[in-house]
Design a protein around this motif. Structure first.
Motif, PDB file in Angstrom:
ATOM      1  N   LYS B  53      -1.525   5.816   2.196  1.00 14.79           N
ATOM      2  CA  LYS B  53      -1.116   5.805   3.597  1.00 14.79           C
ATOM      3  C   LYS B  53      -1.674   4.624   4.396  1.00 14.79           C
ATOM      4  N   ASP B  54      -2.333   3.680   3.726  1.00 14.75           N
ATOM      5  CA  ASP B  54      -2.860   2.494   4.402  1.00 14.75           C
ATOM      6  C   ASP B  54      -2.044   1.284   3.991  1.00 14.75           C
ATOM      7  N   THR B  55      -1.266   0.770   4.928  1.00 16.19           N
ATOM      8  CA  THR B  55      -0.428  -0.376   4.614  1.00 16.19           C
ATOM      9  C   THR B  55      -0.520  -1.401   5.746  1.00 16.19           C
ATOM     10  N   ASP B  56      -0.109  -2.618   5.420  1.00 17.06           N
ATOM     11  CA  ASP B  56      -0.111  -3.672   6.428  1.00 17.06           C
ATOM     12  C   ASP B  56       0.991  -4.658   6.106  1.00 17.06           C
ATOM     13  N   LYS B  57       1.360  -5.445   7.132  1.00 17.15           N
ATOM     14  CA  LYS B  57       2.450  -6.392   6.977  1.00 17.15           C
ATOM     15  C   LYS B  57       1.972  -7.685   6.349  1.00 17.15           C
ATOM     16  N   GLY B  58       2.882  -8.308   5.614  1.00 19.08           N
ATOM     17  CA  GLY B  58       2.661  -9.646   5.126  1.00 19.08           C
ATOM     18  C   GLY B  58       3.405 -10.645   5.982  1.00 19.08           C
ATOM     19  N   GLU B  59       3.703 -11.782   5.414  1.00 19.06           N
ATOM     20  CA  GLU B  59       4.303 -12.873   6.180  1.00 19.06           C
ATOM     21  C   GLU B  59       5.807 -12.738   6.395  1.00 19.06           C
ATOM     22  N   VAL B  60       6.486 -11.919   5.592  1.00 14.34           N
ATOM     23  CA  VAL B  60       7.940 -11.792   5.719  1.00 14.34           C
ATOM     24  C   VAL B  60       8.334 -10.325   5.758  1.00 14.34           C
ATOM     25  N   SER B  61       7.781  -9.576   6.682  1.00  8.91           N
ATOM     26  CA  SER B  61       7.948  -8.128   6.696  1.00  8.91           C
ATOM     27  C   SER B  61       9.185  -7.648   7.458  1.00  8.91           C
ATOM     28  N   ASP B  62       9.811  -8.504   8.259  1.00  2.70           N
ATOM     29  CA  ASP B  62      10.949  -8.047   9.060  1.00  2.70           C
ATOM     30  C   ASP B  62      12.070  -7.529   8.169  1.00  2.70           C
ATOM     31  N   GLY B  63      12.558  -6.339   8.494  1.00  2.00           N
ATOM     32  CA  GLY B  63      13.659  -5.744   7.736  1.00  2.00           C
ATOM     33  C   GLY B  63      13.205  -4.900   6.565  1.00  2.00           C
ATOM     34  N   TYR B  64      11.899  -4.811   6.370  1.00  2.00           N
ATOM     35  CA  TYR B  64      11.328  -4.044   5.261  1.00  2.00           C
ATOM     36  C   TYR B  64      10.328  -3.012   5.780  1.00  2.00           C
ATOM     37  N   SER B  65      10.269  -1.894   5.089  1.00  2.00           N
ATOM     38  CA  SER B  65       9.210  -0.921   5.348  1.00  2.00           C
ATOM     39  C   SER B  65       8.668  -0.448   4.014  1.00  2.00           C
ATOM     40  N   VAL B  66       7.482   0.119   4.036  1.00  2.00           N
ATOM     41  CA  VAL B  66       6.844   0.576   2.804  1.00  2.00           C
ATOM     42  C   VAL B  66       6.223   1.948   3.033  1.00  2.00           C
ATOM     43  N   SER B  67       5.968   2.608   1.922  1.00  2.00           N
ATOM     44  CA  SER B  67       5.226   3.863   1.987  1.00  2.00           C
ATOM     45  C   SER B  67       4.410   4.021   0.720  1.00  2.00           C
ATOM     46  N   ARG B  68       3.262   4.638   0.904  1.00  2.00           N
ATOM     47  CA  ARG B  68       2.392   4.933  -0.232  1.00  2.00           C
ATOM     48  C   ARG B  68       1.767   6.300  -0.009  1.00  2.00           C
ATOM     49  N   SER B  69       2.394   7.292  -0.587  1.00  2.00           N
ATOM     50  CA  SER B  69       1.926   8.668  -0.429  1.00  2.00           C
ATOM     51  C   SER B  69       1.024   9.102  -1.579  1.00  2.00           C
ATOM     52  N   LYS B  70       1.034   8.334  -2.662  1.00  2.00           N
ATOM     53  CA  LYS B  70       0.169   8.588  -3.809  1.00  2.00           C
ATOM     54  C   LYS B  70      -0.408   7.258  -4.275  1.00  2.00           C
ATOM     55  N   THR B  71      -1.560   7.301  -4.877  1.00  2.00           N
ATOM     56  CA  THR B  71      -2.200   6.075  -5.346  1.00  2.00           C
ATOM     57  C   THR B  71      -1.276   5.282  -6.249  1.00  2.00           C
ATOM     58  N   GLU B  72      -0.515   5.984  -7.078  1.00  2.00           N
ATOM     59  CA  GLU B  72       0.238   5.298  -8.119  1.00  2.00           C
ATOM     60  C   GLU B  72       1.585   4.742  -7.700  1.00  2.00           C
ATOM     61  N   ASP B  73       2.091   5.144  -6.536  1.00  2.00           N
ATOM     62  CA  ASP B  73       3.439   4.727  -6.147  1.00  2.00           C
ATOM     63  C   ASP B  73       3.454   3.978  -4.822  1.00  2.00           C
ATOM     64  N   PHE B  74       4.224   2.891  -4.817  1.00  2.00           N
ATOM     65  CA  PHE B  74       4.362   2.070  -3.615  1.00  2.00           C
ATOM     66  C   PHE B  74       5.843   1.748  -3.486  1.00  2.00           C
ATOM     67  N   LEU B  75       6.453   2.246  -2.434  1.00  2.00           N
ATOM     68  CA  LEU B  75       7.893   2.100  -2.243  1.00  2.00           C
ATOM     69  C   LEU B  75       8.188   1.038  -1.200  1.00  2.00           C
ATOM     70  N   LEU B  76       9.184   0.229  -1.514  1.00  2.00           N
ATOM     71  CA  LEU B  76       9.668  -0.782  -0.577  1.00  2.00           C
ATOM     72  C   LEU B  76      11.087  -0.412  -0.180  1.00  2.00           C
TER      73      LEU B  76
END
Lengths: 114, 112
Positions: B53-76
């Motif tokens: 649940k801890d995420t942050d933006k990079g340099e080209v984040s517009d139009g994208y979102s992410v989620s991390r509800s478990k250590t092993e999975d990161f969704l874009l």
């Protein structure tokens, strides 16, 4: 802003010749530096890394890199290239501001002439 | 090889549709990253995560979102895909502590 510059977009060398790929970084703190290689259609593989200590670091596949703080550079070298070294090479710096993130250069594509 | 799996590996989608790319790791690394790779631009950071649940933006984040509800999975997620988001997307993982990142094999996304 933190950044990495690879001045050479494309380099061509003959098989058996020596190689040097340039990398310059802009980062105020102690840099943690990396070189990665990407073969066509593949992911990135770590060649070597510099964290501290000896400024000449050895990597896999016969590559080495030298960290020069005074020049903000971390150039990659190989004394004799092989046809299998044809790939794209990326330099990266780890930015640590609480969390850690990697910032990459634009990449240098290496072509080997037989 | 580090245990990183990206899915799908290839996708063609239409402009305006939402798209979700998945990155799964078996290494229990703290950090996960999404990059896009485009000719002449190298790899550019989209978003990253430094914990569940801890995420942050990079340099080209517009139009994208992410989620991390478990250590092993990161969704874009591309909320509404555009042709400018046609790219190759790479997931990476890292233990942090100034360690290197390990990369997945990439997802080639084409938006038509």
């Amino acid at each position: 802003a933190q950044s990495v510059t690879q001045p050479d977009i494309h380099i061509t060398v003959s098989e058996g010749a020596s190689l040097e790929l340039r990398c310059n970084y802009s980062y105020g703190a102690t840099p943690y530096l990396f070189w990665y290689v990407q073969s066509p259609g593949q992911g990135l593989q770590l060649l070597l890394k510099y964290f501290s200590g000896d400024t000449l670091v050895q990597g896999i596949k016969g590559f080495e890199a030298e960290f020069k703080r005074s020049q903000s550079s971390f150039n990659l070298r190989k004394p004799s290239v092989h046809w299998s070294d044809a790939a794209e090479y990326f330099c990266a710096v780890a930015i640590i501001q609480g969390a850690q993130k990697l910032v990459f250069g634009q990449g240098t594509r290496l072509t080997i002439n037989p | 090889d580090a245990g990183i799996t990206q899915s799908p590996r290839h996708k063609v989608t239409e402009t305006g549709t939402p798209v979700t790319l998945r990155c799964h790791q078996t290494e229990n690394h703290r950090y996960m990253y999404w990059y896009r790779q485009d000719p002449g631009h190298g790899l550019r950071l989209i978003h990253y995560s430094y914990g569940v649940k801890d995420t942050d933006k990079g340099e080209v984040s517009d139009g994208y979102s992410v989620s991390r509800s478990k250590t092993e999975d990161f969704l874009l997620t591309l909320e509404s895909a555009t042709s400018s988001q046609t790219s190759v997307y790479f997931c990476a993982i890292s233990e942090g502590k100034s360690s290197e990142a390990f990369f997945g094999q990439g997802t080639r996304l084409t938006v038509v």
